[in-house]
Design a protein around this motif. Structure first.
Motif, PDB file in Angstrom:
ATOM      1  N   LEU A   3       0.813  -1.214   0.000  1.00  0.00           N
ATOM      2  CA  LEU A   3       0.000   0.000   0.000  1.00  0.00           C
ATOM      3  C   LEU A   3       0.847   1.266   0.000  1.00  0.00           C
ATOM      4  CD1 LEU A   3      -2.878  -0.902   2.465  1.00  0.00           C
ATOM      5  CD2 LEU A   3      -2.979  -0.757  -0.017  1.00  0.00           C
ATOM      6  N   ALA A   4       2.076   1.179   0.473  1.00  0.00           N
ATOM      7  CA  ALA A   4       2.937   2.357   0.524  1.00  0.00           C
ATOM      8  C   ALA A   4       3.259   2.874  -0.880  1.00  0.00           C
ATOM      9  CB  ALA A   4       4.220   2.026   1.274  1.00  0.00           C
ATOM     10  N   ARG A   5       3.186   2.008  -1.870  1.00  0.00           N
ATOM     11  CA  ARG A   5       3.496   2.413  -3.245  1.00  0.00           C
ATOM     12  C   ARG A   5       2.328   3.094  -3.948  1.00  0.00           C
ATOM     13  NH1 ARG A   5       6.836  -2.679  -5.745  1.00  0.00           N
ATOM     14  NH2 ARG A   5       8.475  -2.696  -4.180  1.00  0.00           N
ATOM     15  N   LEU A   6       1.122   2.923  -3.415  1.00  0.00           N
ATOM     16  CA  LEU A   6      -0.058   3.494  -4.058  1.00  0.00           C
ATOM     17  C   LEU A   6      -0.258   4.945  -3.648  1.00  0.00           C
ATOM     18  CD1 LEU A   6      -2.757   0.692  -3.659  1.00  0.00           C
ATOM     19  CD2 LEU A   6      -1.630   1.396  -5.756  1.00  0.00           C
ATOM     20  N   PRO A   7      -0.715   5.769  -4.565  1.00  0.00           N
ATOM     21  CA  PRO A   7      -1.112   7.125  -4.161  1.00  0.00           C
ATOM     22  C   PRO A   7      -2.392   7.054  -3.322  1.00  0.00           C
ATOM     23  CG  PRO A   7      -1.513   6.785  -6.510  1.00  0.00           C
ATOM     24  CD  PRO A   7      -0.815   5.562  -6.000  1.00  0.00           C
ATOM     25  N   ASN A   8      -2.632   8.084  -2.552  1.00  0.00           N
ATOM     26  CA  ASN A   8      -3.759   8.080  -1.613  1.00  0.00           C
ATOM     27  C   ASN A   8      -5.110   7.910  -2.290  1.00  0.00           C
ATOM     28  OD1 ASN A   8      -1.998   8.391   0.519  1.00  0.00           O
ATOM     29  ND2 ASN A   8      -2.159  10.616   0.521  1.00  0.00           N
ATOM     30  N   GLU A  40      -3.577   2.535   7.546  1.00  0.00           N
ATOM     31  CA  GLU A  40      -3.855   3.715   6.722  1.00  0.00           C
ATOM     32  C   GLU A  40      -4.916   4.597   7.363  1.00  0.00           C
ATOM     33  OE1 GLU A  40      -2.464   4.902   3.912  1.00  0.00           O
ATOM     34  OE2 GLU A  40      -1.005   3.276   3.977  1.00  0.00           O
ATOM     35  N   ALA A  41      -5.890   3.983   7.998  1.00  0.00           N
ATOM     36  CA  ALA A  41      -7.011   4.731   8.560  1.00  0.00           C
ATOM     37  C   ALA A  41      -6.704   5.338   9.924  1.00  0.00           C
ATOM     38  CB  ALA A  41      -8.234   3.823   8.661  1.00  0.00           C
ATOM     39  N   PHE A  42      -5.951   4.638  10.758  1.00  0.00           N
ATOM     40  CA  PHE A  42      -5.822   5.053  12.145  1.00  0.00           C
ATOM     41  C   PHE A  42      -4.401   5.370  12.608  1.00  0.00           C
ATOM     42  CE2 PHE A  42      -9.676   2.448  11.936  1.00  0.00           C
ATOM     43  CZ  PHE A  42     -10.595   3.360  12.440  1.00  0.00           C
ATOM     44  N   VAL A  43      -3.377   4.960  11.874  1.00  0.00           N
ATOM     45  CA  VAL A  43      -2.003   5.140  12.352  1.00  0.00           C
ATOM     46  C   VAL A  43      -1.248   6.208  11.563  1.00  0.00           C
ATOM     47  CG1 VAL A  43       0.209   3.967  12.731  1.00  0.00           C
ATOM     48  CG2 VAL A  43      -1.930   2.761  13.189  1.00  0.00           C
ATOM     49  N   LYS A  44      -1.420   6.245  10.271  1.00  0.00           N
ATOM     50  CA  LYS A  44      -0.688   7.178   9.407  1.00  0.00           C
ATOM     51  C   LYS A  44      -1.058   8.634   9.721  1.00  0.00           C
ATOM     52  CE  LYS A  44       1.136   4.049   6.595  1.00  0.00           C
ATOM     53  NZ  LYS A  44       2.221   3.954   5.720  1.00  0.00           N
ATOM     54  N   ASP A  48      -5.967  13.816   3.011  1.00  0.00           N
ATOM     55  CA  ASP A  48      -7.334  14.134   2.577  1.00  0.00           C
ATOM     56  C   ASP A  48      -8.262  12.921   2.518  1.00  0.00           C
ATOM     57  OD1 ASP A  48      -6.615  16.768   2.357  1.00  0.00           O
ATOM     58  OD2 ASP A  48      -6.211  16.654   0.195  1.00  0.00           O
ATOM     59  N   GLU A  49      -7.806  11.817   1.961  1.00  0.00           N
ATOM     60  CA  GLU A  49      -8.664  10.649   1.750  1.00  0.00           C
ATOM     61  C   GLU A  49      -8.821   9.787   2.998  1.00  0.00           C
ATOM     62  OE1 GLU A  49      -6.055  11.457  -0.136  1.00  0.00           O
ATOM     63  OE2 GLU A  49      -6.865  11.879  -2.120  1.00  0.00           O
ATOM     64  N   GLN A  50      -8.061  10.085   4.046  1.00  0.00           N
ATOM     65  CA  GLN A  50      -8.038   9.218   5.229  1.00  0.00           C
ATOM     66  C   GLN A  50      -9.396   9.121   5.918  1.00  0.00           C
ATOM     67  OE1 GLN A  50      -5.524  10.455   8.490  1.00  0.00           O
ATOM     68  NE2 GLN A  50      -4.900   8.335   8.840  1.00  0.00           N
ATOM     69  N   LYS A  51     -10.145  10.202   5.942  1.00  0.00           N
ATOM     70  CA  LYS A  51     -11.457  10.182   6.607  1.00  0.00           C
ATOM     71  C   LYS A  51     -12.393   9.180   5.940  1.00  0.00           C
ATOM     72  CE  LYS A  51     -15.132  13.210   8.191  1.00  0.00           C
ATOM     73  NZ  LYS A  51     -15.652  14.581   8.235  1.00  0.00           N
ATOM     74  N   GLN A  52     -12.399   9.150   4.616  1.00  0.00           N
ATOM     75  CA  GLN A  52     -13.257   8.196   3.908  1.00  0.00           C
ATOM     76  C   GLN A  52     -12.743   6.770   4.068  1.00  0.00           C
ATOM     77  OE1 GLN A  52     -13.155  10.248   0.057  1.00  0.00           O
ATOM     78  NE2 GLN A  52     -15.400  10.248   0.160  1.00  0.00           N
ATOM     79  N   ILE A  53     -11.428   6.582   4.041  1.00  0.00           N
ATOM     80  CA  ILE A  53     -10.859   5.247   4.255  1.00  0.00           C
ATOM     81  C   ILE A  53     -11.249   4.752   5.642  1.00  0.00           C
ATOM     82  CG2 ILE A  53      -8.700   3.969   4.601  1.00  0.00           C
ATOM     83  CD1 ILE A  53      -7.493   5.601   2.308  1.00  0.00           C
TER      84      ILE A  53
END
Length: 101
Positions: A3-8, A40-44, A48-53
């Motif tokens: 997942l680190a290689r993917l854009p948000n 991705e959702a709780f630690v990073k 912008d996209e984190q709220k939806q994730i």
């Protein structure tokens, strides 16, 4: 997949897709989605996209837990009541256990 290689935005798209696939009665996919995107959702750090994730991760986790509880309840009821259901109980089973009428 790393997942680190993917854009948000692709992470959000993938998380949303896994949630939708889980909605087609595949709760295992919800469990995978929850585990895979938890960091991705709780630690990073916030993006912008984190709220939806986070929303999809929470809904996937809740769905997987509800399905697991429902399955455990069904298995328990079936195992305890199969004999009293008679023919219907036997027809629901792939293998009819011997030893009880």
């Amino acid at each position: 997949m790393d997942l680190a290689r993917l854009p948000n935005d692709k992470k959000l798209q993938l998380c949303r897709w896994y949630f939708k696939v889980g909605c087609v009665f595949l709760p295992f996919v919800w469990a995978v989605n929850t585990v895979w995107f938890f960091k991705e959702a709780f630690v990073k750090p916030p993006y912008d996209e984190q709220k939806q994730i986070k929303k999809y991760v929470v809904m996937s986790g809740a769905g997987a837990i509800i399905w697991a509880i429902a399955l455990a309840i069904w298995v328990t009821i079936y195992q305890l009541q199969r004999v009293s259901w008679g023919v219907i109980g036997d027809e629901l089973s792939f293998i009819v256990p011997l030893g009880r009428p």
